[in-house]
Design an enzyme around this catalytic site. Structure first.
Site, PDB file in Angstrom:
ATOM      1  N   GLY A  18       0.777  -1.237   0.000  1.00 24.39           N
ATOM      2  CA  GLY A  18       0.000   0.000   0.000  1.00 24.39           C
ATOM      3  C   GLY A  18       0.805   1.282   0.000  1.00 24.39           C
ATOM      4  CB  SER A  19       4.315   2.200  -0.774  1.00 20.36           C
ATOM      5  OG  SER A  19       4.471   1.710  -2.085  1.00 20.36           O
ATOM      6  CE  LYS A  72     -18.278 -12.843  -2.405  1.00 19.05           C
ATOM      7  NZ  LYS A  72     -17.067 -13.619  -2.094  1.00 19.05           N
ATOM      8  CE  LYS A  92     -10.386 -11.500  -8.211  1.00 17.74           C
ATOM      9  NZ  LYS A  92      -9.769 -12.853  -8.153  1.00 17.74           N
ATOM     10  CG  ASN A 108      -2.479  -0.399 -13.074  1.00 26.26           C
ATOM     11  OD1 ASN A 108      -2.485  -0.618 -11.867  1.00 26.26           O
ATOM     12  ND2 ASN A 108      -1.656  -1.013 -13.918  1.00 26.26           N
ATOM     13  CG  HIS A 110       3.232  -1.644 -15.477  1.00 25.29           C
ATOM     14  ND1 HIS A 110       2.881  -2.902 -15.023  1.00 25.29           N
ATOM     15  CD2 HIS A 110       4.358  -1.795 -16.225  1.00 25.29           C
ATOM     16  CE1 HIS A 110       3.764  -3.782 -15.489  1.00 25.29           C
ATOM     17  NE2 HIS A 110       4.661  -3.141 -16.219  1.00 25.29           N
ATOM     18  CD  GLU A 181       5.770   1.981  -8.568  1.00 23.33           C
ATOM     19  OE1 GLU A 181       4.799   1.674  -7.866  1.00 23.33           O
ATOM     20  OE2 GLU A 181       6.704   1.212  -8.802  1.00 23.33           O
TER      21      GLU A 181
HETATM   22  C1  GRF Z   1       4.272  -1.312  -6.944  1.00 18.83           C
HETATM   23  O1  GRF Z   1       5.585  -1.437  -7.421  1.00 18.83           O
HETATM   24  C2  GRF Z   1       3.343  -1.180  -8.102  1.00 18.83           C
HETATM   25  O2  GRF Z   1       3.872  -0.486  -9.203  1.00 18.83           O
HETATM   26  C3  GRF Z   1       3.134  -2.596  -8.493  1.00 18.83           C
HETATM   27  O3  GRF Z   1       3.100  -3.332  -7.282  1.00 18.83           O
HETATM   28  C4  GRF Z   1       3.787  -2.609  -6.298  1.00 18.83           C
HETATM   29  C5  GRF Z   1       2.797  -2.358  -5.201  1.00 18.83           C
HETATM   30  O4  GRF Z   1       3.339  -1.649  -4.216  1.00 18.83           O
HETATM   31  N1  GRF Z   1       1.894  -2.735  -9.234  1.00 18.83           N
HETATM   32  P1  GRF Z   1       2.398  -0.993  -3.079  1.00 18.83           P
HETATM   33  O5  GRF Z   1       1.378  -2.038  -2.662  1.00 18.83           O
HETATM   34  O6  GRF Z   1       1.735   0.218  -3.682  1.00 18.83           O
HETATM   35  O7  GRF Z   1       3.367  -0.637  -1.999  1.00 18.83           O
END
Ligand code: GRF
Length: 205
Positions: A18-19, A72, A92, A108, A110, A181
């Site tokens: 969840g960062s 759900k 998912k 999203n 990536h 990100e």
């Molecule tokens: C991140 O690197 C994101 O780009 C990828 O999975 C990782 C999830 O990190 N899809 P977090 O759960 O947001 O910390």
């Protein structure tokens, strides 16, 4: 002016630490995100620390298990009048029907510069392992719309990050999260939510 919607009820889908969710929460607090209101967190993993991050920030958060997941999920999205969805480390694959229903209202993050190292099988650390293996000198992250093709939607923002000589997949992943990100996902969230509000005069069907 009364009557004009100022923000969209937004859900964040997670599966892990969840960062990126935390970056969205912090960006909303700082006013970087103004056109989206984080109202709901949905996790595909009951042990995701992202659920704890939501609890700390008092955002309603639910784990939805595999069986009849999207049925759900639809119920929760209706319950919270969700108008916009952000995938933040969500692992998912959503059905083509779901993606079509939310066309242009789901984005999203990536962890590569799409079209490099994306699509089926490229997620989490695997993306960075492939990048290191290939000997890339530059990588980064991409914020993009979600459609029925995994990582195939239109690109919204990208940010490049250097791959250092002594990088391994873990060190590269950390730097891309920190330097790319956590910046571009909040920025893309604000750009898209603002556009949806303007294009629909705040009325989102
Ligand atoms: C991140 O690197 C994101 O780009 C990828 O999975 C990782 C999830 O990190 N899809 P977090 O759960 O947001 O910390």
């Amino acid at each position: 002016m009364s009557g004009i919607k100022k923000s969209l009820n937004t859900a964040v889908f997670v599966s892990g630490g969840g960062s990126n969710l935390q970056a969205l929460i912090d960006a909303e607090k700082k006013g970087i995100i103004r056109s989206a209101k984080l109202c709901l967190v949905i996790s595909s993993n009951p042990d995701a620390y992202a659920l704890e991050r939501a609890r700390i920030s008092e955002i309603p958060a639910f784990y939805i298990e595999g069986a009849e997941f999207e049925k759900k999920l639809d119920e929760r999205l209706r319950e919270f009048n969700i108008e916009f969805i952000v995938l933040a480390g969500f692992l998912k694959i959503l059905s083509p029907d779901f993606c079509l229903k939310w066309k242009n209202r789901i984005i999203n993050i990536h962890p590569s510069l799409i079209p490099a190292f994306c699509g089926k099988g490229f997620y989490g650390l695997k993306v960075h392992e492939a990048c290191i293996e290939r000997g890339c000198k530059i990588s980064g992250a991409t914020a993009h719309y979600v459609n029925h093709i995994p990582d195939g939607g239109a690109i919204i923002l990208q940010k490049a990050v250097s791959v250092l000589e002594d990088d391994d997949a873990q060190s590269l992943q950390s730097r891309i999260m920190r330097e790319a990100e956590w910046q571009i996902l909040p920025q893309a969230t604000e750009i898209v939510a603002k556009k949806l509000l303007e294009d629909n005069n705040g009325e989102i069907s």
